[in-house]
Design a protein around this motif. Structure first.
Motif, mmCIF file in Angstrom:
data_model
loop_
_atom_site.group_PDB
_atom_site.id
_atom_site.type_symbol
_atom_site.label_atom_id
_atom_site.label_comp_id
_atom_site.label_asym_id
_atom_site.label_seq_id
_atom_site.Cartn_x
_atom_site.Cartn_y
_atom_site.Cartn_z
ATOM 1 N N ILE A 87 17.123 -20.745 73.338
ATOM 2 C CA ILE A 87 15.548 -21.087 73.500
ATOM 3 C C ILE A 87 15.179 -20.592 72.100
ATOM 4 O O ILE A 87 15.124 -20.653 71.466
ATOM 5 C CB ILE A 87 14.858 -21.284 74.762
ATOM 6 C CG1 ILE A 87 16.012 -22.749 75.807
ATOM 7 C CG2 ILE A 87 13.546 -22.487 73.865
ATOM 8 C CD1 ILE A 87 16.047 -23.653 74.860
ATOM 9 N N LEU A 90 17.095 -20.410 69.191
ATOM 10 C CA LEU A 90 16.935 -21.373 68.320
ATOM 11 C C LEU A 90 15.797 -21.385 68.127
ATOM 12 O O LEU A 90 16.030 -22.077 66.382
ATOM 13 C CB LEU A 90 16.487 -23.285 69.079
ATOM 14 C CG LEU A 90 18.303 -24.072 69.619
ATOM 15 C CD1 LEU A 90 17.798 -25.148 70.913
ATOM 16 C CD2 LEU A 90 19.192 -24.454 68.560
ATOM 17 N N ALA A 130 21.056 -29.944 66.676
ATOM 18 C CA ALA A 130 20.557 -31.278 66.774
ATOM 19 C C ALA A 130 21.977 -30.770 67.813
ATOM 20 O O ALA A 130 21.833 -31.114 69.165
ATOM 21 C CB ALA A 130 20.572 -32.186 66.231
ATOM 22 N N VAL A 133 22.204 -28.835 70.458
ATOM 23 C CA VAL A 133 20.903 -28.770 71.766
ATOM 24 C C VAL A 133 21.383 -29.982 72.790
ATOM 25 O O VAL A 133 21.470 -30.043 73.655
ATOM 26 C CB VAL A 133 19.808 -29.547 70.664
ATOM 27 C CG1 VAL A 133 18.521 -30.133 72.587
ATOM 28 C CG2 VAL A 133 18.821 -28.106 70.329
ATOM 29 N N SER A 134 22.700 -31.049 71.976
ATOM 30 C CA SER A 134 23.160 -31.973 73.028
ATOM 31 C C SER A 134 24.578 -31.940 73.111
ATOM 32 O O SER A 134 24.425 -32.175 74.741
ATOM 33 C CB SER A 134 23.665 -32.533 71.937
ATOM 34 O OG SER A 134 22.471 -33.899 70.912
ATOM 35 N N TYR A 137 22.844 -30.082 76.625
ATOM 36 C CA TYR A 137 21.820 -29.855 78.643
ATOM 37 C C TYR A 137 23.288 -31.162 78.633
ATOM 38 O O TYR A 137 22.760 -31.296 79.829
ATOM 39 C CB TYR A 137 20.950 -31.264 77.644
ATOM 40 C CG TYR A 137 21.184 -32.528 77.168
ATOM 41 C CD1 TYR A 137 22.094 -33.849 77.213
ATOM 42 C CD2 TYR A 137 20.576 -32.487 75.754
ATOM 43 C CE1 TYR A 137 21.586 -34.517 76.053
ATOM 44 C CE2 TYR A 137 20.571 -33.466 74.479
ATOM 45 C CZ TYR A 137 21.463 -34.680 75.398
ATOM 46 O OH TYR A 137 20.979 -35.750 74.732
ATOM 47 N N LYS A 171 18.260 -38.851 70.514
ATOM 48 C CA LYS A 171 17.920 -37.536 70.810
ATOM 49 C C LYS A 171 18.280 -36.297 69.227
ATOM 50 O O LYS A 171 17.253 -36.411 68.889
ATOM 51 C CB LYS A 171 18.076 -36.892 71.930
ATOM 52 C CG LYS A 171 17.471 -37.495 73.498
ATOM 53 C CD LYS A 171 17.934 -37.035 74.421
ATOM 54 C CE LYS A 171 17.066 -37.318 75.814
ATOM 55 N NZ LYS A 171 17.526 -36.734 77.305
ATOM 56 N N PRO A 172 19.745 -36.547 69.464
ATOM 57 C CA PRO A 172 19.612 -36.015 68.395
ATOM 58 C C PRO A 172 19.219 -36.333 67.313
ATOM 59 O O PRO A 172 18.945 -35.758 65.771
ATOM 60 C CB PRO A 172 21.315 -35.760 68.356
ATOM 61 C CG PRO A 172 22.065 -36.335 69.187
ATOM 62 C CD PRO A 172 20.883 -37.006 69.890
ATOM 63 N N LEU A 175 15.776 -35.239 66.584
ATOM 64 C CA LEU A 175 16.139 -33.516 66.678
ATOM 65 C C LEU A 175 15.891 -33.344 65.129
ATOM 66 O O LEU A 175 15.089 -32.668 64.686
ATOM 67 C CB LEU A 175 16.116 -33.044 68.127
ATOM 68 C CG LEU A 175 15.803 -32.733 69.381
ATOM 69 C CD1 LEU A 175 17.254 -31.885 69.595
ATOM 70 C CD2 LEU A 175 14.568 -31.899 69.241
ATOM 71 N N ALA A 224 14.374 -28.845 73.188
ATOM 72 C CA ALA A 224 15.801 -28.769 73.643
ATOM 73 C C ALA A 224 15.719 -28.531 74.671
ATOM 74 O O ALA A 224 16.190 -28.669 75.849
ATOM 75 C CB ALA A 224 16.127 -27.520 72.223
ATOM 76 N N TYR A 227 15.151 -31.739 77.661
ATOM 77 C CA TYR A 227 16.062 -31.831 77.439
ATOM 78 C C TYR A 227 17.210 -31.300 78.341
ATOM 79 O O TYR A 227 17.660 -32.010 79.643
ATOM 80 C CB TYR A 227 17.031 -32.198 76.059
ATOM 81 C CG TYR A 227 16.308 -32.670 75.357
ATOM 82 C CD1 TYR A 227 15.208 -34.298 75.891
ATOM 83 C CD2 TYR A 227 16.748 -32.738 73.991
ATOM 84 C CE1 TYR A 227 14.877 -35.093 74.661
ATOM 85 C CE2 TYR A 227 15.373 -33.414 72.822
ATOM 86 C CZ TYR A 227 14.979 -34.506 73.395
ATOM 87 O OH TYR A 227 14.380 -35.548 72.517
#
Length: 237
Positions: A87, A90, A130, A133-134, A137, A171-172, A175, A224, A227
């Motif tokens: 995090i 990012l 993005a 991030v996917s 999670y 979601k992505p 983002l 991020a 999620y």
């Protein structure tokens, strides 16, 4: 090799030709410059740590506390420590990219085609972030819950399965397009104002752009973390 590729895109780009891939060379160059600047700030700020922080060390400790609190709030006490580096990276990368695009005089660097600018002003960069991030999670949920993670898709009823699958795709998209759209809109607005009314009128827009750029970095990092927290939360087990 360097070659110029034509297509449907905003502005001109400086391409690196690697096999069958056409890479946006100016994005790599500006990213490496900003990453170098970020690493330099961290190295200088942590070189001589003092019990009473001051100057750059004080700023870095403030950022550390802020990212820790954000991660703890969104992810939860049990798992936030594992995800703080992700995090924080990012947030700092996006923040430096956004501000670097506004503050660094990139136009002074001449390229065969295209020009340097904020890496986050290119849709390829924001989509890549993005997708990271996917992956994060999904990995967080599977590593913590195993196959029980997929129970989330049929809770509270199996009817929710298609909706939650669609949510994983949106979601992505949200983002990436939110970050790209805001940074690109800010750059285009300032560029047009500079051409029409140079110097004085664009200055307020530039200061507003710095503020919104910082907010966009915060929003991206917060979502991020949210999620990831959603993936590891045990109520979905």
């Amino acid at each position: 090799m360097v070659e110029e590729t034509h297509g449907l895109e905003i502005g001109q780009h400086f391409y690196w030709h690697l096999g069958q891939l056409d890479l946006h060379g100016q994005i790599f160059l500006s990213s490496w410059i900003l990453i170098g600047a970020l690493l330099s700030v961290v190295v200088v700020g942590t070189r001589r740590m003092a019990r009473q922080p001051a100057g750059l060390q004080n700023l870095l400790e403030f950022l550390w506390d802020y990212i820790r609190n954000l991660s703890r709030e969104q992810i939860g006490e049990a798992a936030y420590r594992d995800w703080m580096p992700f995090i924080g990276t990012l947030f700092l990368f996006i923040f430096f990219c956004n501000w670097g695009g506004a503050l660094v005089p990139w136009r002074l660097v001449r390229l065969p085609s295209g020009e340097l600018g904020a890496p986050t002003g290119d849709i390829n960069t924001t989509v890549a972030l993005a997708l990271l991030v996917s992956l994060a999670y999904f990995y967080a949920g599977l590593s913590r819950k195993g196959l029980r993670y997929f129970e989330y898709y049929v809770e509270p009823t199996p009817i929710m399965l298609p909706f939650k699958i669609v949510e994983d795709f949106t979601k992505p998209l949200s983002l990436s397009f939110r970050l790209f759209g805001n940074i690109m809109a800010d750059e285009l607005t300032v560029s047009v104002l500079v051409l029409l009314l140079p110097l004085f009128v664009p200055l307020p827009m530039m200061f507003l752009g710095l503020f919104t750029s910082a907010i966009q970095a915060l929003i991206f990092a917060t979502l991020a973390a949210y999620y990831i927290g959603e993936a590891v939360h045990e109520e979905h087990a």
